[in-house]
Design a protein around this motif. Structure first.
Motif, short mmCIF file in Angstrom:
data_model
loop_
_atom_site.label_atom_id
_atom_site.label_comp_id
_atom_site.label_asym_id
_atom_site.label_seq_id
_atom_site.Cartn_x
_atom_site.Cartn_y
_atom_site.Cartn_z
N ASP A 122 0.29 -13.41 -5.66
CA ASP A 122 1.12 -13.59 -4.44
C ASP A 122 1.14 -12.06 -3.97
O ASP A 122 0.71 -11.79 -2.50
CB ASP A 122 2.34 -13.89 -4.58
N GLN A 123 1.00 -10.94 -4.66
CA GLN A 123 1.08 -9.65 -4.19
C GLN A 123 0.02 -8.65 -4.42
O GLN A 123 -0.24 -7.85 -3.71
CB GLN A 123 2.27 -8.98 -4.96
N TRP A 143 -6.00 -0.02 -7.98
CA TRP A 143 -5.03 1.38 -7.93
C TRP A 143 -5.36 2.42 -8.60
O TRP A 143 -5.29 3.58 -8.11
CB TRP A 143 -3.47 0.74 -8.40
N THR A 150 1.01 -10.77 1.91
CA THR A 150 1.92 -10.09 1.19
C THR A 150 0.89 -9.08 0.38
O THR A 150 1.37 -7.70 0.25
CB THR A 150 2.51 -11.06 0.06
N ALA A 151 -0.20 -9.44 -0.29
CA ALA A 151 -1.08 -8.52 -0.78
C ALA A 151 -1.84 -7.59 -0.02
O ALA A 151 -1.74 -6.35 -0.43
CB ALA A 151 -2.44 -9.49 -1.38
N ALA A 152 -1.82 -7.94 1.22
CA ALA A 152 -2.39 -6.80 2.48
C ALA A 152 -1.32 -5.86 2.43
O ALA A 152 -1.56 -4.58 2.36
CB ALA A 152 -2.60 -7.25 3.57
N THR A 153 -0.12 -6.30 2.70
CA THR A 153 1.29 -5.29 2.79
C THR A 153 1.14 -4.39 1.47
O THR A 153 1.17 -3.30 1.49
CB THR A 153 2.55 -5.95 2.78
N PHE A 154 1.00 -4.94 0.34
CA PHE A 154 1.03 -4.34 -1.01
C PHE A 154 -0.05 -3.31 -1.11
O PHE A 154 -0.16 -2.48 -2.09
CB PHE A 154 1.15 -5.19 -2.19
N SER A 155 -1.10 -3.37 -0.35
CA SER A 155 -2.29 -2.62 -0.25
C SER A 155 -2.14 -1.64 0.70
O SER A 155 -3.27 -0.92 0.74
CB SER A 155 -3.74 -3.55 -0.23
N GLY A 156 -1.08 -1.51 1.29
CA GLY A 156 -0.83 -0.43 2.29
C GLY A 156 -1.22 -0.74 3.92
O GLY A 156 -1.60 0.07 4.57
N VAL A 157 -2.00 -2.10 4.01
CA VAL A 157 -2.42 -2.35 5.46
C VAL A 157 -1.16 -2.55 6.25
O VAL A 157 -0.18 -3.55 5.75
CB VAL A 157 -3.02 -3.71 5.20
N ARG A 158 -1.20 -1.97 7.48
CA ARG A 158 -0.07 -2.04 8.29
C ARG A 158 -0.42 -3.53 9.05
O ARG A 158 -0.99 -3.28 10.10
CB ARG A 158 0.06 -0.88 8.94
N TYR A 180 2.46 2.06 2.88
CA TYR A 180 1.36 2.91 3.54
C TYR A 180 1.84 4.19 3.19
O TYR A 180 0.91 5.11 2.85
CB TYR A 180 1.30 2.53 5.10
N ILE A 188 1.36 5.27 -0.62
CA ILE A 188 -0.25 5.37 -0.79
C ILE A 188 -0.31 6.64 -0.45
O ILE A 188 -1.05 7.54 -1.22
CB ILE A 188 -0.99 4.23 -0.31
N LYS A 214 -9.62 -5.77 7.14
CA LYS A 214 -8.03 -5.75 7.20
C LYS A 214 -7.74 -7.03 7.74
O LYS A 214 -6.73 -7.60 7.50
CB LYS A 214 -7.32 -4.57 8.04
N SER A 241 -8.01 -9.70 5.29
CA SER A 241 -6.84 -9.61 4.20
C SER A 241 -5.63 -10.07 4.76
O SER A 241 -4.62 -10.65 3.95
CB SER A 241 -6.68 -8.16 3.66
N ASN A 266 -4.14 -13.15 2.50
CA ASN A 266 -2.93 -13.06 1.96
C ASN A 266 -2.18 -11.89 2.44
O ASN A 266 -2.13 -10.71 1.88
CB ASN A 266 -3.09 -13.00 0.15
#
Lengths: 503, 324
Positions: A342-343, A412, B201-209, A326, A329, B192, B195, B199
């Motif tokens: 996965d990510q 992104w 992990t993907a949520a974290t990687f998208s900046g979701v807290r 967060y 970003i 959110k 998400s 998934n």
């Protein structure tokens, strides 16, 4: 070789699914003692062909012939019993069991009262392991082995039967270079024993190193078989995509702007130490090194997934503390992660929602998410990246690998980041999409983005980077400009040789 | 015309099985007892499903975020007992907000354990099921709780009142469903939630807290439980300590019947409402055909298994799939 009887022959295999002709008359033969590459873009039909061969799908037309006997495969176990063995990219081992138990799972030798004959099990297993020249023994717990050694167990499992043909499906995807060498030795041992090998991979260097013949599929159709010695990467690529591919070194340079990201003396425990570099606007900096050199870990630190143990990160000249994605970003950093499934993506969510997820808080009409704003973003990046999907409502899980990766990149890019980090941008992606993504990365730099590309593929790094940072064992060994880099000096730098000139 | 194969039928049953089964139930009940489709009976079913329904709305959020909440039954008992007790001590106008605050505190505690200490939600809420039950009994000293003056309180309006001919519990259920439905489907927060469950992990990687999202889901669940407790207390004006016992399973059954996946990432409020109604009508129908009340516990279990099975079968495209 042509007089030999093929161990495995496919004749006119046709397989259709509703709306798709996945395999359209595929014929090929695998001779004893040869390594036969099977190549094709994603969606060309390789996986379907393997499933037909393994009895998971039944062909609509055509025949599978093992040692000149037409057979019907009723399932993977049946295929194994007939001497056709698969080594999959994804391992299917029980971590808590020993090597021996894994190898003979389901067919453990018995003695009186149905008790397991441990002595016999160990003898048999060690006999097989000896053939593979591995460093572990029958009693080792599989969970304690490296991925490469686990793959060896998987191969050992294949050797419990009298294998006629062994099919490797992307076996090197998660192996380090040293581990690959061991695998290739095993393959050549199998060759000597007269086993036919089918080898599926996207990696050209490997194909040219170890295979004897190459068969190519395109859109479910058999394109032909060539002798590896008589062709080159360009020739094969042309068969796969029907056109030529540019694999040259990057020669275009863009006007460089101010420094977007500067890293000073950054360390993170044992993972990497004292890393310093900068990235300017309009510049692509490639990070190249072996698996475990610390490249991904640096990216994860910049993106707030790891806290550094020392050093500073400056963004636009200001020191930035980044503790979570967060934060990253907010600071204008974007990361296209290594593992898109996965990510990168929520596979059960649609294309649009995946793409707008990081900025969903900003796309509001009153308290609600603005449908219009979201669709506008999706449409813009669908067109720009040429994402092929029937509609934004399509679930991302239903797209091909290349299109999935473009969704992640679009996600992104639409954030308009100051610094874009791309980790293994083309892993598991077919050759055609690869070139598109490479062009896109160059294009982004031309538009003033500061881009970091992490890659394990040398042609990729050479092709996209203005400068290349070579890493070895957690340290930067040297930084090359695209003029001074050669394959040789780059390989030396990432192997820890010639560390005289530290950047 | 394409010939229907056994596989097609299997696939259809797998996809639409719940609705087919529900339709058969309705037809069967209607033949067995003509009162089943009586408007009064239908409204009765909806009214008696309202409390369960309100709780299911909150649990839907928790389940979509990829977690479980098995504590809602005993938490509802807690809310009911607390609000009834405080009613006579500090008056209804104060008792209601006080009870909401206490219930939300319990939800926040669970949310803290799951979201910020990253403990398994099954373990946390199964433990809380028992712990909150103990808390309730300690609070009440084990005695039933009754309002002294049952005739003279306006408090009964939530459970027993009517507005324009529609009973208040139904109205509250529908209003809350509409509000939470929009929250889940139309807002950034709702996106959110999907998400995080789909998934993480993907949520974290998208900046979701993620922790905030999961924590909020437990707060929403606790809010719904408090509302359910209010409806329950107001309807009966007196209660045992065990009034919500076992409801956690019925709530979960309704959510799964609606098609939310226990793995997280899918489901909607609308589907949960459908799930609640299906469960309500089946229970009611079984009572009308003369099945003993206690049999419904068994039936609930059968319905859960059926729903989970058909859900999985629909994903795999076949009904029969042994572990292999």
């Amino acid at each position: 070789m042509n007089e030999q009887t093929p161990v495995l022959r496919l004749e006119g295999i046709v397989k259709t699914f509703p709306g798709v002709r996945a395999l359209d008359g595929v014929s090929l033969s695998i001779l004893p003692g040869e390594v036969h590459a099977l190549m094709g873009e994603n969606g060309a039909g390789k996986s379907t062909l393997m499933k037909v061969l393994g009895g998971i799908h039944q062909p609509d037309e055509g025949q599978i012939i093992v040692s000149e006997q037409p057979v019907v495969m009723s399932g993977p176990l049946d295929a194994k019993a007939k001497g056709i063995v698969f080594i999959h990219q994804e391992l299917s081992l029980a971590d808590e069991l020993s090597v021996a138990e894994n190898i003979y799972l389901g067919e453990l030798p018995r003695k009186r009262f149905g008790l397991v004959d441990w002595a016999e099990l160990e003898t048999r297993t060690n006999a097989i392991l000896e053939k593979l020249k591995v460093s572990f023994d029958a009693k080792t717990r599989v969970g304690d082995l490296s991925i490469a050694n686990q793959q060896m167990v998987e191969i050992a499992r294949a050797l419990t039967v009298d294998a006629k043909a062994v099919i490797f499906d992307e076996p090197t995807a998660s192996l380090t270079d040293a581990e690959k060498i061991v695998l290739f030795e095993v393959i050549s041992d199998l060759q000597v024993q007269g086993v036919g090998i089918a080898y599926i991979s996207h990696r050209m260097e490997e194909i040219f190193k170890i295979t004897d013949r190459i068969s190519v599929l395109r859109d479910g159709q058999y394109q032909g078989t060539v002798n590896t010695a008589e062709t080159d990467e360009e020739g094969v690529t042309q068969m796969m995509i029907g056109r030529k591919l540019d694999l040259s070194r990057n020669e275009s340079h863009h006007e460089l702007g101010e420094v977007a990201l500067e890293v000073r003396g950054l360390s993170c425990g044992d993972l990497y130490q004292d890393v310093s570099f900068e990235v300017r606007r309009g510049e692509v900096v490639g990070f190249y090194g072996l698996v475990g050199a610390g490249r991904t870990e640096i990216a994860e630190t910049l993106f707030g997934l790891r806290d550094p143990s020392a050093g500073t990160i400056l963004i636009g000249g200001e020191e930035a503390k980044i503790h979570s994605p967060y934060d990253a970003i907010e600071r204008g950093i974007s990361l296209v992660p290594e593992d898109r499934k996965d990510q990168g993506l929520v596979l059960g969510m649609n294309c649009r929602d995946n793409m707008t997820l990081p900025q969903v808080d900003e796309l509001k009409a009153g308290p609600f998410v603005s449908d219009g704003a979201e669709i506008a973003i999706f449409d813009q990046y669908r067109d720009r990246l040429d994402i092929r999907t029937p509609s934004w409502k399509q679930l991302v899980g239903n797209l091909s690998g290349g299109n999935q990766q473009k969704i992640v990149i679009g996600k992104w890019l639409s954030m308009r980041p100051d610094v874009l980090i791309v980790d293994e941008p083309t892993r598991g992606i077919d050759v055609g999409s690869k070139a598109e993504i490479h062009n896109l990365i160059r294009d982004l730099a031309a538009h003033g983005y500061a881009v970091i590309v992490i890659s394990s593929e040398m042609p990729e790094v050479l092709h996209v980077s203005d400068r290349i940072v070579a890493m070895y064992s957690g340290r930067i060994m040297r930084t090359f400009t695209s003029e001074e880099v050669t394959e040789d000096n780059l390989i030396q730098a990432i192997s820890g040789i010639g560390s005289d000139k530290v950047a | 015309m394409a010939r229907l194969t056994k596989k097609d039928i299997g696939g259809f049953l797998a996809r639409q099985g719940i609705l087919v089964a529900f339709a058969l139930f309705i037809i069967g009940f209607t033949i067995a007892n003509e009162r089943f489709l009586d408007p009064d009976n239908i409204m009765g079913v909806i009214r008696s499903s309202a409390i369960l329904g309100v709780m299911a709305l909150g649990v839907t959020f928790v389940v979509i975020s990829g977690n479980l909440d098995l504590s809602v039954g005993s938490m509802m008992s807690f809310s009911t007992i607390v609000v009834l007790d405080l009613h006579d001590k500090i008056g209804p106008a104060m008792a209601i907000p006080a009870m909401f605050a206490m219930t939300l505190a319990l939800g926040a505690f669970i949310g803290f354990l799951v979201a910020y200490l990253k403990l398994n939600s099954l373990i946390v809420t199964l433990g809380m099921l028992s712990a909150i039950h103990g808390l309730t009994l300690t609070y009440s000293g084990g005695k039933n709780m009754d309002i002294a003056d049952k005739e003279g309180t306006w408090f009964s309006v939530f459970g027993q009142g009517d507005i324009m001919g529609i009973s208040v519990p139904i109205l509250i259920f529908l209003l809350l469903a509409a509000f939470l439905g929009v929250l889940l489907a139309k807002t950034p927060f709702g996106r959110k939630v999907y998400s995080v469950g789909g998934n993480g992990t993907a949520a974290t990687f998208s900046g979701v807290r993620r922790a905030r999202v999961v924590f909020s889901c437990y707060l929403i669940s606790a809010f719904c439980v408090a509302t359910a407790g209010l409806l329950q207390a107001s309807r009966s004006l007196g209660s045992q300590n065990t009034v919500g016992q076992g409801l956690e399973l019925e709530v979960l059954a309704a959510v799964i019947l609606g098609g939310a996946s226990l793995l997280g990432g899918s489901g909607t409020i609308f589907k949960t409402v459908i799930g609640v109604l299906i469960l309500g009508f089946i229970t009611n129908g079984l009572l009308l055909v003369g099945l003993e009340f206690y049999v419904q516990f068994v039936v609930t279990w059968v319905i859960i298994i059926l729903a989970v099975w058909l859900d999985i079968a629909a994903k795999r495209g076949k009904l029969w799939s042994p572990i292999a």
